[in-house]
Design an enzyme around this catalytic site. Structure first.
Site, PDB file in Angstrom:
ATOM      1  N   GLU A  35       0.833  -1.208   0.000  1.00 57.09           N
ATOM      2  CA  GLU A  35       0.000   0.000   0.000  1.00 57.09           C
ATOM      3  C   GLU A  35       0.861   1.249   0.000  1.00 57.09           C
ATOM      4  OE1 GLU A  35      -3.099  -0.495  -1.216  1.00 57.09           O
ATOM      5  OE2 GLU A  35      -3.261  -1.912   0.421  1.00 57.09           O
ATOM      6  N   THR A  37       3.053   2.007  -1.973  1.00 53.94           N
ATOM      7  CA  THR A  37       4.383   1.741  -2.521  1.00 53.94           C
ATOM      8  C   THR A  37       4.459   2.073  -4.003  1.00 53.94           C
ATOM      9  OG1 THR A  37       3.648  -0.554  -2.757  1.00 53.94           O
ATOM     10  CG2 THR A  37       5.054  -0.046  -0.862  1.00 53.94           C
ATOM     11  N   SER A  69     -24.367   7.061 -17.944  1.00 47.07           N
ATOM     12  CA  SER A  69     -24.163   5.907 -17.068  1.00 47.07           C
ATOM     13  C   SER A  69     -25.489   5.410 -16.533  1.00 47.07           C
ATOM     14  CB  SER A  69     -23.252   6.283 -15.895  1.00 47.07           C
ATOM     15  OG  SER A  69     -23.965   7.048 -14.944  1.00 47.07           O
ATOM     16  N   GLY A 125     -15.895   4.116  -3.768  1.00 45.20           N
ATOM     17  CA  GLY A 125     -15.418   4.582  -2.472  1.00 45.20           C
ATOM     18  C   GLY A 125     -15.037   3.486  -1.510  1.00 45.20           C
ATOM     19  N   GLY A 127     -12.415   1.378  -1.934  1.00 44.30           N
ATOM     20  CA  GLY A 127     -11.016   0.983  -2.050  1.00 44.30           C
ATOM     21  C   GLY A 127     -10.779  -0.165  -3.013  1.00 44.30           C
ATOM     22  N   SER A 131     -12.520   3.518 -10.066  1.00 47.78           N
ATOM     23  CA  SER A 131     -12.042   4.490 -11.057  1.00 47.78           C
ATOM     24  C   SER A 131     -11.203   3.807 -12.131  1.00 47.78           C
ATOM     25  CB  SER A 131     -11.240   5.597 -10.375  1.00 47.78           C
ATOM     26  OG  SER A 131     -10.154   5.069  -9.639  1.00 47.78           O
ATOM     27  N   GLU A 163      -6.036   9.856 -14.763  1.00 46.58           N
ATOM     28  CA  GLU A 163      -6.386  10.070 -13.359  1.00 46.58           C
ATOM     29  C   GLU A 163      -5.516  11.161 -12.736  1.00 46.58           C
ATOM     30  OE1 GLU A 163      -7.714   7.436  -9.504  1.00 46.58           O
ATOM     31  OE2 GLU A 163      -7.514   6.536 -11.494  1.00 46.58           O
ATOM     32  N   ASP A 175      -3.440   0.244  -9.982  1.00 49.28           N
ATOM     33  CA  ASP A 175      -4.841  -0.127 -10.187  1.00 49.28           C
ATOM     34  C   ASP A 175      -5.123  -0.479 -11.641  1.00 49.28           C
ATOM     35  OD1 ASP A 175      -5.031   0.487  -7.532  1.00 49.28           O
ATOM     36  OD2 ASP A 175      -6.106   2.374  -7.828  1.00 49.28           O
ATOM     37  N   TYR A 227      -4.234  11.556   1.220  1.00 41.17           N
ATOM     38  CA  TYR A 227      -3.452  10.804   0.233  1.00 41.17           C
ATOM     39  C   TYR A 227      -2.341  11.686  -0.332  1.00 41.17           C
ATOM     40  CZ  TYR A 227      -2.538   7.722  -3.779  1.00 41.17           C
ATOM     41  OH  TYR A 227      -1.946   6.894  -4.704  1.00 41.17           O
TER      42      TYR A 227
END
Length: 385
Positions: A35, A37, A69, A125, A127, A131, A163, A175, A227
Site C-alpha cells: 500500500e 508503494t 451511465s 469509495g 477501495g 475508477s 487520473e 490499479d 493521500y
C-alpha cells in the site's frame, strides 16, 4: 455488473439511437499487499476481482463524445468535443472516461468520436478501484474502435495519466495494471519502477480459503486530503535521504534515516520501506508455501499503515481486529486508506463466523453496518460482446 449485456445494449440504443459496436469490461481490484508503494517506485501485489465496469461503445463519424451511465440514469448524456477536452475542464465521474480519451490523444493516438454508456458493479469509495475499472474499460474500447495498436502496459499508463491530470488524483499505476493484466487464480506482482510484471499463483479455492472484503462504507477520495499529504511526505523523505525514490532504501537503511528525518517523515518512510519488503516476502510465501501462510504479513502490513502511515480509521481497525479475533488467517486494510475496505483471509468454513463477528463489532461500536462480500482473483479487462 448491474445490467446484463443485453440490457445494457438495449439501454444504449434507447439513449443514442443506434446499437453499440461492442461491450468492454474491466474489473476492479483488491490489493493483497503493498500500500502506497506504487508511487514510490516500489512493489505491489494486487489481483483483479470479478466485480467489473462495462462500457457499451460506438464510434461516431465526428469528433463528439456523448457519455452516460446507468448509475446516474436521471442525467442526460454529457456531450463534449474531443478537441475541447483539457485538464480541469470536466467534473464528476465523467472526468474518468473523458480523461482517458484525452490521455490517448496526448499519447499520440487519434480517437474517433464516441457514444459511451457505462455500467458498474464495483462499489464506489470502497477501495476496490472503481475508477481504474472505468478507465480501463473505456481505454480498451477506445483503442479498439480507433484501430490503435496499444499494449496493455501502455493502456495502464494512459489510465494513470488520465487520473493524474484530468481528475487530479496523484495515484500510481497499480490499479490500472491489475485491471488490465490480471488473470483468474493469480495476483499480479508489479514493479512500479520498470513497469514489469509477472503472475503469481493465488488459488484461494484450492487451499480452502476465501477473501472477504469488508466495505466500511466510510467513503474516501484520492484527489483530496491525506493521500496527497502522504505522497508529499514520501517525496520529502526520498529527497532528504538522497535517493530518487523510497524504493531505493532497504530495511537496513532505516537506522540512518532515523537520524536524518523528523519523526513523522521517518514513520512515513519506514512504512514504505518495510511494506516493499513485505510484498517481496509475500511473493516468496505464495510461491513456496501457498496463501494459507500469509497471515503474519497481512497483520504486519495493517499495523504499519495504522501506526506509521496513519491512514487507518476506527472502522477499519474494528474490521481487522474483529476478523482476527473470529479466526481469520490474516486481515488488513486495503486501498488508499481513510476509509474504504479491509480484507480478511479466512478458511471457507470460518467465513460465516468472521462475517458475523465483524457485523457484530460494528453494531456494538455504533458504526453503519459494513457490506461484507467474498472475492476471488478474476480475469482482466476484455471485450465481452
Amino acid at each position: 455488473m448491474n445490467s446484463t449485456p443485453h440490457d445494457l445494449a438495449a439501454r444504449f440504443t434507447e439513449l443514442f439511437g443506434g446499437e453499440p459496436d461492442g461491450l468492454w469490461s474491466a474489473p476492479g481490484r483488491v490489493n493483497l499487499i503493498g500500500e502506497h508503494t506504487d508511487y514510490n517506485d516500489g512493489f505491489v501485489l494486487p489481483f483483479a476481482i470479478t466485480h467489473s465496469t462495462v462500457v457499451a461503445a460506438a464510434a461516431r463519424a465526428d469528433r463528439t463524445v456523448r457519455v452516460a451511465s446507468t448509475f446516474a440514469p436521471e442525467e442526460a448524456p454529457l456531450t463534449v468535443g474531443l478537441d475541447d477536452l483539457e485538464p480541469g475542464g470536466v467534473e464528476g465521474w465523467a472526468a474518468y472516461p473523458l480523461g482517458v480519451l484525452w490521455a490517448l490523444e496526448q499519447s499520440g493516438y487519434r480517437c474517433p468520436g464516441l457514444d459511451l454508456l457505462v455500467d458498474s458493479s464495483v462499489p464506489v469509495g470502497a477501495g476496490l478501484s472503481s475508477s481504474a475499472a472505468l478507465e480501463c474499460s473505456v481505454a480498451l474500447a477506445a483503442a479498439e474502435l480507433s484501430g490503435a495498436d496499444v499494449s496493455r502496459s501502455d493502456l495502464a499508463a494512459i489510465g494513470q495519466l488520465a487520473e493524474n491530470r484530468m481528475v487530479g488524483a496523484p495515484t500510481g499505476i497499480m490499479d490500472q495494471s491489475a485491471s488490465l493484466l490480471g488473470e483468474a487464480g493469480h495476483a499480479v506482482f508489479l514493479d512500479c519502477r520498470s513497469g514489469s510484471s509477472r503472475l503469481v499463483p493465488l488459488d484461494l479455492e484450492a487451499d480452502g480459503l476465501e477473501l472477504l472484503v469488508i466495505d466500511t462504507r466510510v467513503s474516501h477520495t484520492h484527489s483530496t486530503g491525506g493521500y496527497a499529504e502522504r505522497r508529499r511526505s514520501c517525496e520529502l523523505g526520498a529527497e532528504l535521504m538522497g535517493v530518487a525514490a523510497l524504493r531505493d532504501l532497504s530495511v537496513k537503511d532505516l537506522a540512518e534515516a532515523a537520524g536524518v528525518l523528523d519523526e513523522e517523515t521517518f514513520r512515513r518512510v519506514r512504512h514504505i520501506v518495510t511494506e516493499n519488503a513485505r510484498v517481496e516476502d509475500t511473493v516468496d510465501v505464495l510461491t513456496k508455501k501457498g496463501p494459507s501462510a500469509l497471515g503474519p504479513l497481512l497483520v504486519a502490513s495493517h499495523a504499519s499503515m495504522r501506526d506509521d502511515f496513519e491512514i487507518s480509521c476506527p472502522e477499519l481497525d474494528t474490521a481487522v481486529n474483529a476478523a482476527l479475533d473470529a479466526g481469520a488467517v490474516g486481515a488488513r486494510m486495503t486501498g488508499g486508506g481513510f476509509g474504504g475496505s479491509a480484507i480478511a483471509l479466512t478458511r471457507s468454513a470460518d467465513a460465516p463466523a468472521v462475517r458475523a463477528a465483524v457485523e457484530g463489532a460494528f453494531s456494538a461500536a455504533g458504526f453503519h453496518p459494513p457490506v461484507v462480500f467474498s472475492v476471488l482473483p478474476g480475469a482482466g479487462a476484455a471485450r465481452i460482446a
